[in-house]
Design an enzyme around this catalytic site. Structure first.
Site, PDB file in Angstrom:
ATOM      1  N   GLY A  23       0.801  -1.236   0.000  1.00 60.91           N
ATOM      2  CA  GLY A  23       0.000   0.000   0.000  1.00 60.91           C
ATOM      3  C   GLY A  23       0.823   1.270   0.000  1.00 60.91           C
ATOM      4  CE  LYS A 174      -8.775  -1.755   7.451  1.00 60.56           C
ATOM      5  NZ  LYS A 174      -7.543  -2.009   6.637  1.00 60.56           N
TER       6      LYS A 174
HETATM    7  P1  NAP Z   1      -5.217   5.050   0.462  1.00 59.25           P
HETATM    8  O1  NAP Z   1      -4.433   6.296   0.329  1.00 59.25           O
HETATM    9  O2  NAP Z   1      -6.461   4.901  -0.348  1.00 59.25           O
HETATM   10  O3  NAP Z   1      -4.246   3.810   0.216  1.00 59.25           O
HETATM   11  C1  NAP Z   1      -4.724   2.517   0.033  1.00 59.25           C
HETATM   12  C2  NAP Z   1      -3.572   1.663  -0.450  1.00 59.25           C
HETATM   13  O4  NAP Z   1      -4.042   0.312  -0.574  1.00 59.25           O
HETATM   14  C3  NAP Z   1      -3.053   2.092  -1.827  1.00 59.25           C
HETATM   15  O5  NAP Z   1      -1.664   1.956  -1.875  1.00 59.25           O
HETATM   16  C4  NAP Z   1      -3.720   1.083  -2.747  1.00 59.25           C
HETATM   17  O6  NAP Z   1      -2.993   0.822  -3.931  1.00 59.25           O
HETATM   18  C5  NAP Z   1      -3.692  -0.150  -1.870  1.00 59.25           C
HETATM   19  N1  NAP Z   1      -4.636  -1.122  -2.395  1.00 59.25           N
HETATM   20  C6  NAP Z   1      -5.980  -1.039  -2.472  1.00 59.25           C
HETATM   21  N2  NAP Z   1      -6.470  -2.127  -3.078  1.00 59.25           N
HETATM   22  C7  NAP Z   1      -5.409  -2.914  -3.396  1.00 59.25           C
HETATM   23  C8  NAP Z   1      -5.268  -4.166  -4.061  1.00 59.25           C
HETATM   24  N3  NAP Z   1      -6.318  -4.857  -4.525  1.00 59.25           N
HETATM   25  N4  NAP Z   1      -4.021  -4.661  -4.195  1.00 59.25           N
HETATM   26  C9  NAP Z   1      -2.938  -3.994  -3.731  1.00 59.25           C
HETATM   27  N5  NAP Z   1      -3.006  -2.805  -3.122  1.00 59.25           N
HETATM   28  C10 NAP Z   1      -4.240  -2.273  -2.957  1.00 59.25           C
HETATM   29  O7  NAP Z   1      -5.709   4.855   1.960  1.00 59.25           O
HETATM   30  P2  NAP Z   1      -4.897   5.036   3.325  1.00 59.25           P
HETATM   31  O8  NAP Z   1      -5.628   6.043   4.128  1.00 59.25           O
HETATM   32  O9  NAP Z   1      -3.453   5.218   3.095  1.00 59.25           O
HETATM   33  O10 NAP Z   1      -5.180   3.607   3.988  1.00 59.25           O
HETATM   34  C11 NAP Z   1      -4.115   2.753   4.338  1.00 59.25           C
HETATM   35  C12 NAP Z   1      -4.608   1.762   5.354  1.00 59.25           C
HETATM   36  O11 NAP Z   1      -5.062   2.456   6.509  1.00 59.25           O
HETATM   37  C13 NAP Z   1      -5.796   0.920   4.873  1.00 59.25           C
HETATM   38  O12 NAP Z   1      -5.641  -0.372   5.376  1.00 59.25           O
HETATM   39  C14 NAP Z   1      -6.986   1.606   5.535  1.00 59.25           C
HETATM   40  O13 NAP Z   1      -8.075   0.728   5.710  1.00 59.25           O
HETATM   41  C15 NAP Z   1      -6.358   2.004   6.856  1.00 59.25           C
HETATM   42  N6  NAP Z   1      -7.033   3.080   7.572  1.00 59.25           N
HETATM   43  C16 NAP Z   1      -7.164   4.317   6.984  1.00 59.25           C
HETATM   44  C17 NAP Z   1      -7.797   5.334   7.710  1.00 59.25           C
HETATM   45  C18 NAP Z   1      -7.940   6.734   7.150  1.00 59.25           C
HETATM   46  O14 NAP Z   1      -8.652   7.542   7.758  1.00 59.25           O
HETATM   47  N7  NAP Z   1      -7.271   7.096   6.057  1.00 59.25           N
HETATM   48  C19 NAP Z   1      -8.295   5.078   8.995  1.00 59.25           C
HETATM   49  C20 NAP Z   1      -8.124   3.799   9.556  1.00 59.25           C
HETATM   50  C21 NAP Z   1      -7.494   2.812   8.835  1.00 59.25           C
HETATM   51  P3  NAP Z   1      -3.349   1.509  -5.333  1.00 59.25           P
HETATM   52  O15 NAP Z   1      -2.660   2.829  -5.332  1.00 59.25           O
HETATM   53  O16 NAP Z   1      -2.827   0.577  -6.342  1.00 59.25           O
HETATM   54  O17 NAP Z   1      -4.855   1.669  -5.368  1.00 59.25           O
END
Ligand code: NAP
Length: 359
Positions: A23, A174
């Site tokens: 990610g 999740k």
């Molecule tokens: P983000 O910017 O949307 O990043 C999501 C990442 O996951 C991207 O690198 C994306 O890759 C990758 N991904 C999605 N589907 C995939 C797939 N099928 N195969 C491989 N990679 C995939 O979101 P983020 O905020 O950084 O989230 C990162 C983590 O934190 C996630 O697990 C999310 O659930 C968790 N989280 C986020 C928040 C928040 O408020 N932002 C809160 C709690 C938990 P691509 O670029 O290729 O799409």
């Protein structure tokens, strides 16, 4: 920003070998890679297509980190087996951050649930086969506190029931992914797991692609949310989320544990808007200044799916504890006000938000 990353406990003698980050093209992942490189870790990242490596490099450069010599790339998608064995080969620790987090929910929840859950199992399975010591998984408060408790107080003991009425697909993805991860290590063993459960993540952005959480701040600053739902949520800084992952990766007591990542008391959308208004008077006209009542939200939710979550939560103010991360891992998150301000400043700095004062 690089100076800040280094000041937060950096060491020139990494206690891990090669660290694999999934990610890395995303918001949390980009910060994660920048921090690891700044601390001297050999870092391998997975991208879905080979051409995406440039995106990760751009995020790392934006963070002011110039240790690309330590960076390696592997290609793997959570939805397929291909590539995971090679990605995990020779790795000592995995930070499994990737999971689909779309701004707009898909029609079919499997679009989120399958990559989140099955992808996590692919990562864990490849990691165990490769002899990885510990996997730290980025789960979410979505897996902890979305089955409402009468006292609205949440700790790592709590679990969202995936069968909760109206639970959004992302939340379900999740909780099912985290459950599957714990089942995997408890059933078959052979690898350590630690889990970080962040609330809403905010703080500086490193590139133009915005995580779903950060789009809220952009939307507020650009007048896209004139009225906000009555809803309270936890906020944590992306830099502190990264810091907690690193502590969970290294601390002996973190294995087998989940850690809530929350920067302070829950705030409302309107409270966030107030913080932004005090910081950026030029945005005052664009920022929301009123919130829907509960009755208005319930009525609007009948035709607006995006409001169902907020309406279902009924204006509750969740009390979310960071005591475990603080006491076990000495984690000290920064103040929520600062996080909100830094989010806005970075959006403006990157030209993703332009403030226009009314004449
Ligand atoms: P983000 O910017 O949307 O990043 C999501 C990442 O996951 C991207 O690198 C994306 O890759 C990758 N991904 C999605 N589907 C995939 C797939 N099928 N195969 C491989 N990679 C995939 O979101 P983020 O905020 O950084 O989230 C990162 C983590 O934190 C996630 O697990 C999310 O659930 C968790 N989280 C986020 C928040 C928040 O408020 N932002 C809160 C709690 C938990 P691509 O670029 O290729 O799409």
């Amino acid at each position: 920003m690089a100076a800040e990353i280094r000041a937060s406990g950096a060491s020139d003698a990494p206690e891990a070998g090669t660290v694999l980050v999934t990610g890395a093209t995303g918001y949390v992942g980009g910060h994660m890679v920048a921090r690891l490189l700044s601390e001297g870790y050999r870092t391998r990242v997975t991208v879905r297509e080979p051409g995406r490596a440039a995106e990760v490099l751009a995020l790392v450069r934006r963070a002011g980190v110039d240790r690309e010599d330590l960076l390696e790339f592997a290609v793997a998608d959570l939805s397929a087996d291909a590539g995971w064995a090679a990605a995990a080969d020779g790795v000592s620790h995995v930070l499994h951050v990737a999971s689909p987090f779309p701004v707009t929910p898909p029609e079919n929840e499997d679009e989120l649930v399958l990559p989140a859950r099955d992808g996590t199992l692919r990562v864990l399975s490849a990691a165990r086969t490769a002899g990885v010591r510990r996997v730290v998984m980025t789960s979410s408060f979505a897996a902890v506190g979305y089955t409402v408790k009468p006292d609205d107080r949440y700790s790592e003991e709590d679990w969202t029931d995936p069968g909760t009425d109206g639970l959004p697909a992302y939340h379900k993805s999740k909780v099912l992914a985290e459950r599957a991860a714990w089942d995997f290590v408890e059933t078959d063993g052979g690898i350590e797991l630690a889990v970080v459960n962040p609330v809403g993540i905010f703080g500086p952005v490193l590139g133009p692609r915005l995580a779903a959480s950060v789009t809220i701040v952009r939307s507020m600053l650009t007048g896209g949310m004139p009225v906000v739902p009555l809803m309270y949520f936890g906020v944590v800084d992306v830099r502190d989320v990264v810091d907690l992952h690193l502590r969970a990766m290294l601390h002996p007591k973190a294995a087998g544990e989940r850690f809530l990542a929350v920067g302070g008391p829950s705030i409302s959308f309107l409270g966030m808007a107030r913080t932004l208004r005090a910081h950026l008077p030029a945005a005052a006209d664009a920022l929301p200044s009123s919130e829907l009542t509960l009755e208005q939200m319930r009525e609007a939710a009948k035709t607006e799916p995006a409001l169902r979550d907020a309406a279902g939560l009924g204006g509750r103010i969740p009390v979310i504890s960071s005591a475990k991360a603080r006491s076990v891992l000495d984690w000290e998150p920064r103040d929520v006000t600062r996080t909100v301000r830094d989010t806005a400043d970075s959006l403006i700095e990157l030209g993703l938000v332009t403030l226009t004062e009314k004449p």
